[in-house]
Design a protein around this motif. Structure first.
Motif, PDB file in Angstrom:
ATOM      1  N   GLU A  71     -45.415  51.503  -2.468  1.00  0.00           N
ATOM      2  CA  GLU A  71     -45.092  50.518  -1.072  1.00  0.00           C
ATOM      3  C   GLU A  71     -44.842  50.709  -0.120  1.00  0.00           C
ATOM      4  N   TYR A  90     -56.035  49.318   2.110  1.00  0.00           N
ATOM      5  CA  TYR A  90     -55.501  48.499   1.170  1.00  0.00           C
ATOM      6  C   TYR A  90     -55.223  46.789   1.908  1.00  0.00           C
ATOM      7  N   ASP A  96     -46.205  38.655  -5.002  1.00  0.00           N
ATOM      8  CA  ASP A  96     -45.572  39.904  -5.547  1.00  0.00           C
ATOM      9  C   ASP A  96     -47.811  40.529  -6.390  1.00  0.00           C
ATOM     10  N   GLY A  97     -48.733  39.985  -5.839  1.00  0.00           N
ATOM     11  CA  GLY A  97     -49.901  40.594  -7.161  1.00  0.00           C
ATOM     12  C   GLY A  97     -49.893  42.158  -6.605  1.00  0.00           C
ATOM     13  N   ASP A  98     -51.210  42.537  -6.754  1.00  0.00           N
ATOM     14  CA  ASP A  98     -51.621  43.893  -7.246  1.00  0.00           C
ATOM     15  C   ASP A  98     -51.875  43.903  -5.966  1.00  0.00           C
ATOM     16  N   VAL A  99     -51.401  44.970  -5.091  1.00  0.00           N
ATOM     17  CA  VAL A  99     -52.251  46.305  -3.583  1.00  0.00           C
ATOM     18  C   VAL A  99     -53.962  46.333  -3.879  1.00  0.00           C
ATOM     19  N   VAL A 100     -54.434  45.925  -3.569  1.00  0.00           N
ATOM     20  CA  VAL A 100     -55.959  46.028  -4.095  1.00  0.00           C
ATOM     21  C   VAL A 100     -56.702  46.834  -2.690  1.00  0.00           C
ATOM     22  N   LEU A 173     -52.046  54.457 -11.671  1.00  0.00           N
ATOM     23  CA  LEU A 173     -50.701  54.324 -12.527  1.00  0.00           C
ATOM     24  C   LEU A 173     -50.800  54.717 -13.554  1.00  0.00           C
ATOM     25  N   ALA A 176     -50.302  51.962 -17.822  1.00  0.00           N
ATOM     26  CA  ALA A 176     -50.336  50.699 -17.508  1.00  0.00           C
ATOM     27  C   ALA A 176     -49.621  50.044 -18.908  1.00  0.00           C
ATOM     28  N   SER A 181     -46.759  49.057 -14.450  1.00  0.00           N
ATOM     29  CA  SER A 181     -46.865  49.342 -12.880  1.00  0.00           C
ATOM     30  C   SER A 181     -46.214  50.663 -12.676  1.00  0.00           C
ATOM     31  N   ARG A 183     -46.297  54.095 -11.164  1.00  0.00           N
ATOM     32  CA  ARG A 183     -46.700  55.182 -10.222  1.00  0.00           C
ATOM     33  C   ARG A 183     -47.034  56.882 -10.918  1.00  0.00           C
ATOM     34  N   VAL A 229     -58.826  47.507  -7.746  1.00  0.00           N
ATOM     35  CA  VAL A 229     -57.009  47.188  -7.926  1.00  0.00           C
ATOM     36  C   VAL A 229     -56.402  48.446  -8.581  1.00  0.00           C
TER      37      VAL A 229
END
Length: 229
Positions: A71, A90, A96-100, A173, A176, A181, A183, A229
């Protein structure tokens, strides 16, 4: 080399790479589009300069930044893009949602692991692009500490420290279904044994974890595509 920005970037040609996972004994081919990739991992000085919003972006040499989370690396990419006048890659959630990843953006981003491995191999076929002692800071050469970038021989495309010194975050990922999550990390670090410093080796970590042998390098796209995503 891309000389149009303040960052030291290398043009990586298109190609095809076969990724593999030792845990699952699985392999899969990936077509890789051309991109730009940092000649070295992001250094401490550059990371501090960009992250603090300083007009002085910091030196491109010195030791790599380490102990940064995935992050943290994503936020750095957006900050560097904004400072250099590119569209951030980005979309960062407020919760707390996903980075797109906006694949149409021209800003800085993390490489995919296919881009990373393709660039690391640089047209070579073996596990490394040269004799390990000549190209990497690892347990056998580092004297137990991180080292300045460019201290070892680059690969045939002019990329330094692709193996050894610090592990590098990638966009992907890891798995998954099993690890959620977590990486992908690539490249091996200054305290690793030689078997970890190979082009195909994969490691994983949670995107919020900060580990003392983990850094990253930046990439930029040369094409466009949909939000991912």
């Amino acid at each position: 080399m891309d000389t149009g920005t303040g960052s030291d970037m290398i043009s990586v040609p298109p190609g095809r790479v076969t990724l593999s996972d030792r845990r699952t004994q699985r392999s899969w081919p990936v077509e890789v589009a051309p991109c730009l990739l940092g000649a070295v991992p992001v250094t401490r000085a550059r990371y501090t300069g960009i992250s603090s919003g300083s007009a002085d972006a910091g030196e491109a040499d010195g030791p790599p930044v380490e102990g940064v989370s995935w992050e943290d690396a994503v936020r750095f990419c957006n900050a560097l893009s904004q400072q250099e006048g590119f569209t951030p890659a980005y979309h960062l959630p407020a919760d707390d949602g996903d980075v797109v990843w906006n694949r149409a953006a021209d800003g800085y981003r993390l490489p995919t692991e296919a881009e990373w491995e393709h660039a690391c191999r640089a047209g070579t076929a073996g596990p490394r692009y040269g004799p390990l002692d000549d190209i990497a800071w690892y347990r056998g050469t580092s004297d137990g500490r991180i080292r300045d970038v460019r201290g070892k021989r680059p690969n045939p495309w002019g990329l330094y420290d692709m193996l050894g010194n610090v592990w590098e975050w990638c966009w992907d990922l890891y798995d998954a279904e099993v690890y959620g999550s977590y990486r992908v990390l690539r490249g091996g670090g200054w305290f690793d044994e030689q078997w970890s410093c190979r082009a195909s080796v994969r490691r994983r970590s949670h995107p919020t974890f900060r580990v003392d042998d983990v850094g990253f390098r930046v990439a930029r796209s040369l094409g466009a595509g949909p939000l991912t995503v």
